[in-house]
Design a protein around this motif. Structure first.
Motif, short mmCIF file in Angstrom:
data_model
loop_
_atom_site.label_atom_id
_atom_site.label_comp_id
_atom_site.label_asym_id
_atom_site.label_seq_id
_atom_site.Cartn_x
_atom_site.Cartn_y
_atom_site.Cartn_z
N GLY A 8 11.52 -12.24 0.22
CA GLY A 8 10.09 -12.24 0.49
C GLY A 8 9.85 -11.43 1.76
N ILE A 9 9.04 -10.39 1.66
CA ILE A 9 8.84 -9.49 2.79
C ILE A 9 7.36 -9.39 3.13
CG2 ILE A 9 9.11 -7.12 3.63
CD1 ILE A 9 11.52 -6.87 1.75
N ASN A 10 7.05 -9.59 4.40
CA ASN A 10 5.72 -9.33 4.94
C ASN A 10 5.84 -8.05 5.75
OD1 ASN A 10 3.09 -9.49 5.95
ND2 ASN A 10 3.79 -10.64 7.73
N LYS A 11 5.44 -6.94 5.17
CA LYS A 11 5.64 -5.63 5.80
C LYS A 11 4.34 -5.01 6.30
CE LYS A 11 7.14 -0.96 4.76
NZ LYS A 11 7.72 -0.05 3.81
N TYR A 12 3.25 -5.28 5.64
CA TYR A 12 2.03 -4.53 5.88
C TYR A 12 1.14 -5.17 6.93
CZ TYR A 12 3.67 -2.10 1.80
OH TYR A 12 4.44 -1.40 0.92
N SER A 13 1.72 -5.55 8.03
CA SER A 13 0.93 -6.07 9.15
C SER A 13 1.72 -5.82 10.43
CB SER A 13 0.65 -7.56 8.98
OG SER A 13 1.80 -8.34 9.22
N HIS A 14 1.23 -6.32 11.52
CA HIS A 14 1.89 -6.09 12.80
C HIS A 14 3.05 -7.06 13.05
CE1 HIS A 14 -1.27 -9.06 13.44
NE2 HIS A 14 -0.49 -9.56 14.36
N THR A 16 6.16 -7.99 11.00
CA THR A 16 7.03 -7.84 9.84
C THR A 16 8.06 -8.97 9.82
OG1 THR A 16 6.74 -5.46 9.80
CG2 THR A 16 8.71 -6.30 8.76
N THR A 17 8.23 -9.59 8.64
CA THR A 17 9.18 -10.69 8.49
C THR A 17 9.87 -10.60 7.14
OG1 THR A 17 7.39 -12.09 7.65
CG2 THR A 17 7.93 -12.33 9.96
N LEU A 18 11.02 -11.29 7.05
CA LEU A 18 11.77 -11.34 5.80
C LEU A 18 12.31 -12.75 5.62
CD1 LEU A 18 14.18 -8.94 4.21
CD2 LEU A 18 15.08 -11.16 4.85
N CYS A 19 12.27 -13.21 4.38
CA CYS A 19 12.83 -14.50 4.02
C CYS A 19 13.67 -14.29 2.76
CB CYS A 19 11.71 -15.49 3.75
SG CYS A 19 12.29 -17.11 3.20
N ASN A 46 8.98 -0.65 9.07
CA ASN A 46 10.21 -0.56 8.28
C ASN A 46 10.99 -1.87 8.26
OD1 ASN A 46 12.75 0.10 7.23
ND2 ASN A 46 12.64 2.16 8.03
N THR A 47 11.39 -2.28 7.07
CA THR A 47 12.10 -3.55 6.90
C THR A 47 13.60 -3.37 6.63
OG1 THR A 47 11.58 -3.58 4.54
CG2 THR A 47 10.06 -4.72 6.02
N ALA A 48 14.09 -2.14 6.65
CA ALA A 48 15.50 -1.89 6.31
C ALA A 48 16.45 -2.67 7.21
CB ALA A 48 15.80 -0.39 6.39
N THR A 49 16.18 -2.72 8.51
CA THR A 49 17.08 -3.44 9.41
C THR A 49 17.08 -4.94 9.11
OG1 THR A 49 15.36 -3.57 11.10
CG2 THR A 49 16.94 -1.78 11.30
N CYS A 54 20.05 -9.48 7.02
CA CYS A 54 20.10 -10.59 6.08
C CYS A 54 21.38 -10.55 5.25
CB CYS A 54 18.87 -10.55 5.17
SG CYS A 54 18.92 -11.70 3.78
N LEU A 55 21.64 -9.41 4.64
CA LEU A 55 22.81 -9.28 3.77
C LEU A 55 24.12 -9.43 4.56
CD1 LEU A 55 21.59 -6.41 1.43
CD2 LEU A 55 21.69 -8.86 0.93
N GLU A 56 24.16 -8.88 5.76
CA GLU A 56 25.36 -9.04 6.60
C GLU A 56 25.58 -10.50 6.99
OE1 GLU A 56 24.96 -6.41 9.96
OE2 GLU A 56 25.05 -4.62 8.69
#
Length: 80
Positions: A8-14, A16-19, A46-49, A54-56
């Motif tokens: 779950g990614i919140n990218k389009y705001s100031h 940015t978060t990932l779950c 950008n959410t790549a990092t 997360c994967l690491e």
């Protein structure tokens, strides 16, 4: 991999978060705000990092990701 993820990614705001949640149980396995990783308040974009971290952390590779759900409160995202 035996663990399958929904990201779950919140990218389009100031803020940015990932779950990441386990597909079969729904249990949250990982969550991170980009500003915690970059140390910049309200870091967005950008959410790549976040995905890489997360994967690491979970010791998984990109093949473990089954679905990605994104938030976009600025524009409607149509289904693929």
């Amino acid at each position: 991999p035996s663990t399958r993820l929904i990201l779950g990614i919140n990218k389009y705001s100031h803020d940015t978060t990932l779950c990441a949640a386990d597909v079969s149980t729904g249990k949250v396995l990982f969550a991170l705000s980009k500003e915690r990783a970059s140390r910049k308040k309200h870091d967005g974009g950008n959410t790549a990092t976040l995905v890489e971290t997360c994967l690491e952390t979970l010791d998984l590779d990109i093949d473990a990701v089954e679905k990605v759900v994104m938030n976009n409160h600025h524009h409607r995202i149509l289904p693929f």
